[in-house]
Design an enzyme around this catalytic site. Sequence first.
Site, PDB file in Angstrom:
ATOM      1  N   CYS A   1       0.852  -1.203   0.000  1.00 32.42           N
ATOM      2  CA  CYS A   1       0.000   0.000   0.000  1.00 32.42           C
ATOM      3  C   CYS A   1       0.883   1.247   0.000  1.00 32.42           C
ATOM      4  O   CYS A   1       0.582   2.253  -0.639  1.00 32.42           O
ATOM      5  CB  CYS A   1      -0.881   0.037   1.251  1.00 32.42           C
ATOM      6  SG  CYS A   1      -1.819  -1.472   1.497  1.00 32.42           S
TER       7      CYS A   1
ATOM      8  N   CYS B   1       1.278   4.040 -10.539  1.00 31.76           N
ATOM      9  CA  CYS B   1       0.859   3.592 -11.884  1.00 31.76           C
ATOM     10  C   CYS B   1       0.941   4.716 -12.910  1.00 31.76           C
ATOM     11  O   CYS B   1       1.048   4.465 -14.106  1.00 31.76           O
ATOM     12  CB  CYS B   1      -0.587   3.115 -11.884  1.00 31.76           C
ATOM     13  SG  CYS B   1      -1.001   2.037 -10.558  1.00 31.76           S
TER      14      CYS B   1
ATOM     15  N   THR C   1       2.410  -3.863 -27.277  1.00 33.49           N
ATOM     16  CA  THR C   1       3.393  -4.913 -27.563  1.00 33.49           C
ATOM     17  C   THR C   1       3.549  -5.214 -29.055  1.00 33.49           C
ATOM     18  O   THR C   1       2.569  -5.207 -29.810  1.00 33.49           O
ATOM     19  CB  THR C   1       3.069  -6.210 -26.791  1.00 33.49           C
ATOM     20  OG1 THR C   1       3.971  -7.229 -27.224  1.00 33.49           O
ATOM     21  CG2 THR C   1       1.636  -6.697 -27.017  1.00 33.49           C
TER      22      THR C   1
ATOM     23  N   ARG D   1      13.038  -3.156 -34.827  1.00 31.31           N
ATOM     24  CA  ARG D   1      12.462  -1.970 -34.190  1.00 31.31           C
ATOM     25  C   ARG D   1      13.070  -0.661 -34.666  1.00 31.31           C
ATOM     26  O   ARG D   1      12.379   0.345 -34.780  1.00 31.31           O
ATOM     27  CB  ARG D   1      12.713  -2.041 -32.689  1.00 31.31           C
ATOM     28  CG  ARG D   1      11.958  -3.114 -32.085  1.00 31.31           C
ATOM     29  CD  ARG D   1      12.341  -3.305 -30.686  1.00 31.31           C
ATOM     30  NE  ARG D   1      11.384  -4.270 -30.192  1.00 31.31           N
ATOM     31  CZ  ARG D   1      11.353  -4.721 -28.975  1.00 31.31           C
ATOM     32  NH1 ARG D   1      12.238  -4.300 -28.097  1.00 31.31           N
ATOM     33  NH2 ARG D   1      10.453  -5.580 -28.620  1.00 31.31           N
TER      34      ARG D   1
HETATM   35  O1  MEZ Z   1      11.470  -7.539 -25.822  1.00 35.89           O
HETATM   36  C1  MEZ Z   1      10.713  -6.561 -25.859  1.00 35.89           C
HETATM   37  O2  MEZ Z   1      11.102  -5.427 -25.611  1.00 35.89           O
HETATM   38  C2  MEZ Z   1       9.312  -6.752 -26.265  1.00 35.89           C
HETATM   39  C3  MEZ Z   1       8.946  -8.090 -26.720  1.00 35.89           C
HETATM   40  C4  MEZ Z   1       8.463  -5.731 -26.254  1.00 35.89           C
HETATM   41  C5  MEZ Z   1       7.117  -5.828 -26.831  1.00 35.89           C
HETATM   42  O3  MEZ Z   1       6.878  -5.177 -27.844  1.00 35.89           O
HETATM   43  O4  MEZ Z   1       6.287  -6.555 -26.306  1.00 35.89           O
END
Ligand code: MEZ
Length: 634
Positions: A135, A149, A437, A462
């Site tokens: 907490c 967060c 992701t 990337r």
């Molecule tokens: O390895 C990473 O940084 C990864 C898989 C990130 C993602 O796009 O999920």
Amino acid sequence: MKRIVLFLLLASVFAFAACKKQGDAPKAVDNGSPVAVVPAKIDTMQAGTISGVLSDANQKTYAEGEKASFLAGTHVKGKTAACADCHGAAGTLNDTETQANIACVSCHGTLEDMGKVTNKTEINPHQSHLGKINCTACHGGHEPSAVYCNYCHSFDVKISSQGNKPLLRQVDIEKYKDASSKTVENTDVLVIGAGGSGHIAAITAKGAGAKVILVEKMPISGGNSQLAAGGMNAAGTHYQTEQKIPDNTTSMFDDTMKGGKNISNPKLVKILADKSAASIDWLDSIGAKLSAVNMGGGATYKRFHAPDGGTAVGSYLVNIYKSIAEQEGLDVRLNSPAVRLLVDKDGAVTGAVIDGKHSGLYEIHAKSVVLTSGGFSANASRVESYKPNYKGMTTSNQPGATGDGLDLAKEANAALVDMEQIQIHPSIAVGSNTLITEAVRGVGAIMVNHDGKRFYDELSTRDKVSAAILEQKGKTAWLILDDKIRKSLKQIEGYFHLNLAKEAKSLDELAKKINVPAENLKKSVAEYNKAVDTQKDPMGRKTLEKKVEVPNFVAVEIAPGIHYTMGGVTFNESAQVINKDGKPIANFFAAGEVTGGLHGANRLGGNSISETVTFGRIAGDQAALNALGAKPAK
Ligand code: MEZ
């Protein structure tokens, strides 16, 4: 939302007040919602009021209205608690704040319980993907609260007079350069940084019979690993064999070298590839099953291992590591930054000085020290010092990723390598720090620009995808997917929960919502669907499995952001840290993002989790061997 949070806060305060007045076992928060389960009354809970000292201290610093934003202030107001309730009977509170958190849970229930009493249709920070969290990670004891967060999200949760942003946690190592203490503890292995690599190194070293202490500067353990979304690269695994994927370690080695522009240390890359299947087996052995195998950027074969159904890999794994740490009684200390390395006259590392949040400075003397303190993507000025053109860019990283460990390592004369190699990830959701992701593209999403046109192979590396997005109008792009793709990856639902995704019944409607020309969007999708039929994509995309055709259609706006720092301390195949003369530094090991040389100029997605498991285990083994008498291999 604000009303709900205020209601919850008041309900909590009244519940705490009520439980103290009755002098009984504390009661659950009861606001008409499901009632929280509350553990038995804690031993040290005692009736009484907060001492004058505490209330004076708080009143001096904070105006009356602000006191409700931190725990001591709140409880002063209700005159409901004694210092001992949080600090323990002896007046001492450990740095992890175990006692204070037992007190919180004792009256209010666990984080999970709190999650249940908050309106489920709203964004609910008490229902966190980060698992068990203290907490006090958000609710300050004697300082204003800060919404942890909100480093990544933008929740409108006013628990703090400081606004919605949490504080950054950078340690100024320079300030501690002569720090020492007469308070000394001894251990076999000290691990600095409790992310994925740190947990694995510590669990491994403990399993080898060593006495281990794992320190973490943040109020939450898990580091960047717990935010990892996509998967873990591994080649030749039993999951791949079962799914008839003809991958092999040579291909993983070649892809990693090529992705890193051939500047990586091939000896390290070979270990990453060769041991990756064994790392998957080890994860199996601790109950972590990464059975879904997807396509990652820059990979020749599907080798991106993730939990079944598309759950995020990082929180899944880290929650397992944390449970093991708890079961095994691992000594994990939060709020405990290592601020100085102890180095003897021969240059050997002999321990570290820790500045515990409550205990202050103390020394841990260790036979082996493992540095697993992560990278520095969240340290904007450090990033800018290596890459001036990345100034002002967002990051996907947790706030502790400030690179203090690199400053520590420099004190031991460690050589740093590839420091200017900083990776930007193509898909951070616009308007937040939330990573979308790579797996979304891996399972079938395409990318279009603001003219509704595809412009690049979505599954290229990337660096290339990011550069292509930055060339588009507004330097952002849209991910476009359909319902079938959405259903194949659980994490996509999370983007809706966070209000980051838009949906529509038709491409015409979607085009209108995202303000791109409908004719262009429809043409791009039709051309892509044809490429799936012919298995020939004009953009050069190799994995062409799912068409974008089933309503509802979905769009998420993305932009590149700082994601990973490839540079770090130079290390060898035994995870030993190397000094500026090219020699291993005695007793000093490292693993994870704090190291450099493995990923070269560009890390492939999925190689980070892979590295934490493979090199975390090597570092833990070697540190234990070194501590228990055997010399690590050169
Ligand atoms: O390895 C990473 O940084 C990864 C898989 C990130 C993602 O796009 O999920």
